[in-house]
Design a protein around this motif. Structure first.
Motif, PDB file in Angstrom:
ATOM      1  N   GLU A   4      17.188 -33.851 143.635  1.00 63.00           N
ATOM      2  CA  GLU A   4      16.266 -33.200 144.647  1.00 63.00           C
ATOM      3  C   GLU A   4      16.489 -33.541 146.074  1.00 63.00           C
ATOM      4  O   GLU A   4      16.707 -32.748 146.989  1.00 63.00           O
ATOM      5  N   ARG A   5      16.702 -34.793 146.071  1.00 63.32           N
ATOM      6  CA  ARG A   5      16.969 -35.445 147.523  1.00 63.32           C
ATOM      7  C   ARG A   5      18.194 -35.032 148.215  1.00 63.32           C
ATOM      8  O   ARG A   5      18.218 -34.479 149.391  1.00 63.32           O
ATOM      9  N   ALA A   6      19.256 -35.086 147.545  1.00 67.27           N
ATOM     10  CA  ALA A   6      20.492 -34.662 148.060  1.00 67.27           C
ATOM     11  C   ALA A   6      20.523 -33.065 148.395  1.00 67.27           C
ATOM     12  O   ALA A   6      21.026 -32.738 149.244  1.00 67.27           O
ATOM     13  N   VAL A  48      31.562 -25.102 148.256  1.00 66.51           N
ATOM     14  CA  VAL A  48      30.789 -26.259 148.522  1.00 66.51           C
ATOM     15  C   VAL A  48      29.550 -26.323 147.453  1.00 66.51           C
ATOM     16  O   VAL A  48      28.777 -25.502 147.572  1.00 66.51           O
ATOM     17  N   TRP A  49      29.479 -27.729 146.862  1.00 70.02           N
ATOM     18  CA  TRP A  49      28.417 -27.543 145.852  1.00 70.02           C
ATOM     19  C   TRP A  49      27.129 -27.837 146.736  1.00 70.02           C
ATOM     20  O   TRP A  49      26.755 -28.782 147.319  1.00 70.02           O
ATOM     21  N   THR A  58      30.688 -33.079 135.879  1.00 69.87           N
ATOM     22  CA  THR A  58      32.122 -32.265 136.099  1.00 69.87           C
ATOM     23  C   THR A  58      33.028 -32.880 134.968  1.00 69.87           C
ATOM     24  O   THR A  58      32.846 -34.191 134.673  1.00 69.87           O
ATOM     25  N   PRO A  59      34.176 -32.456 134.927  1.00 68.94           N
ATOM     26  CA  PRO A  59      35.149 -33.128 134.028  1.00 68.94           C
ATOM     27  C   PRO A  59      35.505 -34.383 134.361  1.00 68.94           C
ATOM     28  O   PRO A  59      36.019 -35.334 133.574  1.00 68.94           O
ATOM     29  N   ASP A  60      35.581 -34.998 135.688  1.00 70.28           N
ATOM     30  CA  ASP A  60      35.965 -36.164 136.076  1.00 70.28           C
ATOM     31  C   ASP A  60      34.780 -36.961 136.343  1.00 70.28           C
ATOM     32  O   ASP A  60      34.979 -38.241 136.887  1.00 70.28           O
ATOM     33  N   ALA A  65      23.460 -35.583 141.736  1.00 66.43           N
ATOM     34  CA  ALA A  65      23.400 -35.759 143.164  1.00 66.43           C
ATOM     35  C   ALA A  65      24.961 -36.035 143.898  1.00 66.43           C
ATOM     36  O   ALA A  65      25.007 -35.727 144.948  1.00 66.43           O
ATOM     37  N   GLN A  66      25.612 -36.623 142.945  1.00 64.71           N
ATOM     38  CA  GLN A  66      27.042 -36.976 143.418  1.00 64.71           C
ATOM     39  C   GLN A  66      27.881 -35.732 144.039  1.00 64.71           C
ATOM     40  O   GLN A  66      28.936 -35.729 144.728  1.00 64.71           O
TER      41      GLN A  66
END
Length: 387
Positions: A4-6, A48-49, A58-60, A65-66
Motif C-alpha cells: 500500500e505504501r509503495a 511499469v509495475w 514474480t518467477p525471480d 512492494a518490491q
C-alpha cells in the motif's frame, strides 16, 4: 515497505491507481497492474509495475512492494523484443484479453492472462505444479476469469454506487436500479447521475458505454465524473453533451471502437420545468394521468460520432403525479424481440405499476422492472416530482 505504501508513492495524486490498488489488495492469487509507456506512434516501449496483489511473486522471487515502480525492461529486458510483448501490445490495442502458457521460467511452468484495464494492463499468473495436467490449467483460467470479473465488479461498485432506497432531491424523489446482463456476464458501461445543483435545480442523467468488462467500466467512470465536473460550469443538457462528445473524441485516440450514448435532464422545482437532451439514446418515458409514452426526441447523434456535434434541448412540464423514467437500451432491446415490442412491454409495466401503487409508484415500478436482459446491462432511473 508495504504494498500500500509503495503504491501510494507511485500513484501520487492519481485516484485511478489508488482505486486499482485498493481492489487488488482484496483479491486472491498473483496479479499486477502495469502502466504502459508508449512512443509518438502509440507503440508500447515499456511496462511499469503500478499495483499488485499481496500474494504477487514474480518467477525471480520479487514480492509485492518490491515490484512497484520497476520497469519491465529492467526486470526482463528479453521480453521487450519477444513474442509475448507483441501479445501485450495487441491486448492494449484491441482490448481483447489473452491467455499465455504454459511458459517455462527457470524450473517452473506458469500460465499468464493479460487484459486491458484503463490505460494499462492487468496481468495474472500462476505457477503450475504439473504442466501436463490439463484440468489444472483449465481451473487456473477459470480462477483468473473470476478474479478479473471480481475486479470489474468492485471497480463499478466504487465508481457507481447504486442507492438501495429512493433519494430525495430538491422537489424530486429519485430511485435507481442496475440490472446486470447475466449472472456470469462481465460488468458493463451503464451509468447514472442524480444530484442537486447550486442553483437549486436537479441534474439527472443515464448513459451507456458499448461493451463489457474493465474498459467499459473505466470509460463509464470518466464520463460520469466529467459530467459532475462540467455541471459546475453549465447545467444546460445540450451543452453538457457537447462537452462529453469532445471527451469521447479524445478517448477514441486510444480506443477507436469506443461508442457511447447518454440522456441528460435538468429539473427546476420552482417552475416544474424539465429541460433535456440526448445523444443517440432512447428517449425518457413520461407517465401522466395513467398513460405512459416516450417523449419526442430532440436531435443529437451518439457521443464520438460527429466532431463538433450540436445537441438540441427539449422542454416539458413535470408536475406532481407525473413519473419520468430514464433507462438504457438493455431494458427494451433483446435478442429475440425488436425494440418496439420491448418498449410496449415496458410501457405496460409502468402503467400497471402506477395503477397498483399511485402513492409509491417508484418502488413498485422498479420492482416490476427487475427482469434482467441476458444480452445487455440495464440502468433505470425513475423520478417523481414532490408536491
Amino acid at each position: 515497505m508495504t504494498v500500500e505504501r509503495a503504491a501510494g508513492l507511485l500513484a501520487g495524486e492519481s485516484p485511478w491507481l489508488a482505486t486499482v490498488q485498493g481492489v487488488l489488495d482484496s483479491l486472491p492469487g498473483m496479479s499486477g497492474y502495469l502502466t504502459a509507456e508508449v512512443d509518438d506512434c502509440g507503440t508500447m516501449t515499456d511496462l511499469v509495475w503500478a499495483a499488485v496483489t499481496p500474494a504477487a511473486v514474480t518467477p525471480d522471487g520479487r514480492r509485492g512492494a518490491q515490484l512497484i515502480g520497476l520497469a519491465m525492461s529492467r526486470l526482463y529486458p528479453e521480453e521487450i523484443a519477444g513474442d509475448r510483448w507483441q501479445v501485450f501490445q495487441r491486448v492494449l490495442d484491441t482490448g481483447e484479453p489473452a491467455d499465455l502458457g504454459p511458459i517455462r521460467v527457470g524450473e517452473s511452468d506458469f500460465t499468464i492472462r493479460a487484459g486491458r484495464l484503463g490505460p494499462g494492463l492487468l496481468i495474472s499468473w500462476e505457477r503450475l505444479a504439473d504442466p501436463t495436467r490439463t484440468a489444472g490449467r483449465l481451473a487456473e483460467v477459470e480462477r483468473t476469469l473470476a478474479a478479473e470479473h471480481d475486479l470489474a465488479a468492485r471497480l463499478q461498485q466504487i465508481i457507481l454506487p447504486i442507492p438501495a432506497e429512493p433519494i430525495d432531491l430538491p422537489g424530486l424523489r429519485v430511485a435507481v436500479r442496475y440490472l446486470p446482463a447475466g449472472e456470469d456476464a462481465m460488468i458493463g458501461g451503464d451509468w447514472f447521475h442524480a444530484a442537486a445543483l447550486r442553483d437549486g435545480s436537479v441534474l439527472l442523467a443515464v448513459g451507456d458505454v458499448a461493451g463489457h468488462g474493465t474498459q467499459a467500466a473505466t470509460t463509464m467512470a470518466q464520463l460520469r465524473h466529467a459530467l459532475r465536473a462540467l455541471s459546475v460550469v453549465t447545467s444546460d443538457p445540450g451543452t453538457l453533451l457537447e462537452h462529453l462528445n469532445r471527451l469521447i473524441w479524445e478517448l477514441e485516440a486510444d480506443d477507436p471502437e469506443l461508442a457511447a450514448t447518454a440522456v441528460i435532464a435538468r429539473f427546476d422545482p420552482r417552475s416544474h420545468e424539465l429541460v433535456w437532451a440526448q445523444a443517440g439514446h432512447p428517449p425518457p418515458l413520461l407517465s401522466r394521468g395513467g398513460r405512459t409514452a416516450p417523449l419526442p426526441r430532440p436531435a443529437g447523434p451518439m457521443l464520438g460520432v460527429v466532431d463538433g456535434a450540436r445537441y438540441a434541448d427539449s422542454v416539458i412540464g413535470l408536475d406532481p403525479g407525473d413519473v419520468l423514467l430514464l433507462y438504457t437500451d438493455g431494458l427494451v432491446e433483446q435478442r429475440h424481440r425488436g425494440p418496439d415490442v420491448g418498449l410496449d412491454s415496458v410501457i405496460a409495466t409502468v402503467d400497471d405499476a402506477v395503477r397498483a401503487a399511485p402513492e409509491r409508484p417508484l418502488a413498485e415500478m422498479l420492482a416490476r422492472l427487475r427482469r434482467a436482459n441476458p444480452d445487455d446491462d440495464t440502468c433505470i432511473l425513475a423520478a417523481r416530482p414532490r408536491a
